[in-house]
Design an enzyme around this catalytic site. Sequence first.
Site, short mmCIF file in Angstrom:
data_model
loop_
_atom_site.label_atom_id
_atom_site.label_comp_id
_atom_site.label_asym_id
_atom_site.label_seq_id
_atom_site.Cartn_x
_atom_site.Cartn_y
_atom_site.Cartn_z
N GLY A 55 0.92 -1.53 -0.83
CA GLY A 55 -0.07 0.17 0.26
C GLY A 55 1.64 1.46 0.60
O GLY A 55 2.04 1.52 -0.48
N CYS A 87 6.35 -4.77 -0.14
CA CYS A 87 6.00 -3.88 -0.36
C CYS A 87 6.01 -2.99 0.89
O CYS A 87 7.34 -3.12 1.44
CB CYS A 87 5.40 -3.84 -1.76
SG CYS A 87 6.11 -3.00 -2.66
N ARG A 114 13.14 3.36 -0.40
CA ARG A 114 11.45 3.31 -1.43
C ARG A 114 11.15 3.81 -2.81
O ARG A 114 11.90 4.78 -3.33
CB ARG A 114 10.64 4.28 -0.64
CG ARG A 114 10.37 3.93 0.87
CD ARG A 114 9.50 4.80 1.48
NE ARG A 114 7.93 5.24 1.10
CZ ARG A 114 7.25 6.21 1.48
NH1 ARG A 114 7.91 6.94 2.38
NH2 ARG A 114 5.49 6.57 0.67
N ILE A 144 4.84 -3.27 -7.48
CA ILE A 144 3.94 -1.94 -7.47
C ILE A 144 4.93 -0.73 -7.29
O ILE A 144 4.84 -0.65 -5.75
CB ILE A 144 2.98 -1.90 -7.78
CG1 ILE A 144 1.79 -3.30 -8.41
CG2 ILE A 144 2.01 -0.87 -8.02
CD1 ILE A 144 0.59 -3.95 -7.45
N HIS A 180 4.60 -8.64 -4.29
CA HIS A 180 2.69 -8.66 -3.71
C HIS A 180 2.55 -10.24 -4.45
O HIS A 180 2.05 -11.05 -5.27
CB HIS A 180 2.30 -8.35 -5.25
CG HIS A 180 1.71 -6.40 -4.45
ND1 HIS A 180 1.31 -5.50 -3.81
CD2 HIS A 180 2.93 -5.59 -4.43
CE1 HIS A 180 1.13 -5.01 -3.57
NE2 HIS A 180 2.55 -4.63 -3.65
N GLU A 182 0.29 -12.07 -2.74
CA GLU A 182 -1.09 -11.95 -2.48
C GLU A 182 -1.76 -11.69 -4.04
O GLU A 182 -2.75 -11.88 -4.30
CB GLU A 182 -2.11 -11.52 -2.03
CG GLU A 182 -1.94 -9.32 -1.95
CD GLU A 182 -0.75 -8.95 -2.70
OE1 GLU A 182 0.57 -9.12 -1.73
OE2 GLU A 182 -0.42 -7.38 -2.28
N1 GLN Z 1 5.43 2.80 -2.79
C1 GLN Z 1 5.41 1.95 -2.01
C2 GLN Z 1 5.60 3.48 -0.39
O1 GLN Z 1 6.49 3.79 -0.35
C3 GLN Z 1 5.10 1.02 -1.94
C4 GLN Z 1 4.21 0.23 -2.96
C5 GLN Z 1 3.49 -1.47 -2.26
O2 GLN Z 1 3.30 -1.03 -1.28
N2 GLN Z 1 2.64 -1.19 -3.96
O3 GLN Z 1 5.22 2.61 0.40
#
Ligand code: GLN
Length: 196
Positions: A55, A87, A114, A144, A180, A182
């Site tokens: 997320g 992630c 990140r 992602i 991911h 899931e």
């Molecule tokens: N770019 C998001 C972050 O830095 C992580 C992306 C993800 O969880 N798919 O928090």
Amino acid sequence: MPQVGQGAKPRAGVLGIQGAFQKHLEALERAGAEARLVLHKEDLDGLDALVLPGGESTTMAKGLDRLGLYEPIQAWAHAGGRILGTCAGAILLARSCQNHPVRTLGLIDLRAARNAYGSQVDSFTAVADAVAAPGFEAMRCIFIRAPQLETPGPAVEVLLRVDGLPVLARERNVLVSTFHPELGDDLRVHRALLFD
Ligand code: GLN
């Protein structure tokens, strides 16, 4: 590490502040767990495993702070609870993080950078490198806006890489993936969390 009773389903929680928690609940159930959301420290009671989903780590860090969950999750993991961060969840479990840092839980000895693949490649799918830990061969990984995992300490085992970079790593009871697991049908990461 908590012992899963013979024949009993492991009990798993998914942090429900924000992000991909619904898909993790479904994956955990398919992998053989009883799964529920975690939003309060009491929700950790009796859990064998916990997932911090993907997320937005900035939003999740604010939620963890507001709900007073940093210390309870740290104590629960230090007592041996199995924990998986995917992630954004991996960012939150790291020792530290780079690029607009957020407060992390410091439960695995590596640094998360990140959005390290850059805005040009927000999302992509890749098959993991051929050299993989047993049980994780040929995994299709969906990324992602993923972080990269840097400077793993000596106790960290890198289980999978893509293009030479670590994407799945473990330190004792703490597992992190930058992809991911899931999304899609491959339950190997969730099974590793619950049963390995
Ligand atoms: N770019 C998001 C972050 O830095 C992580 C992306 C993800 O969880 N798919 O928090």
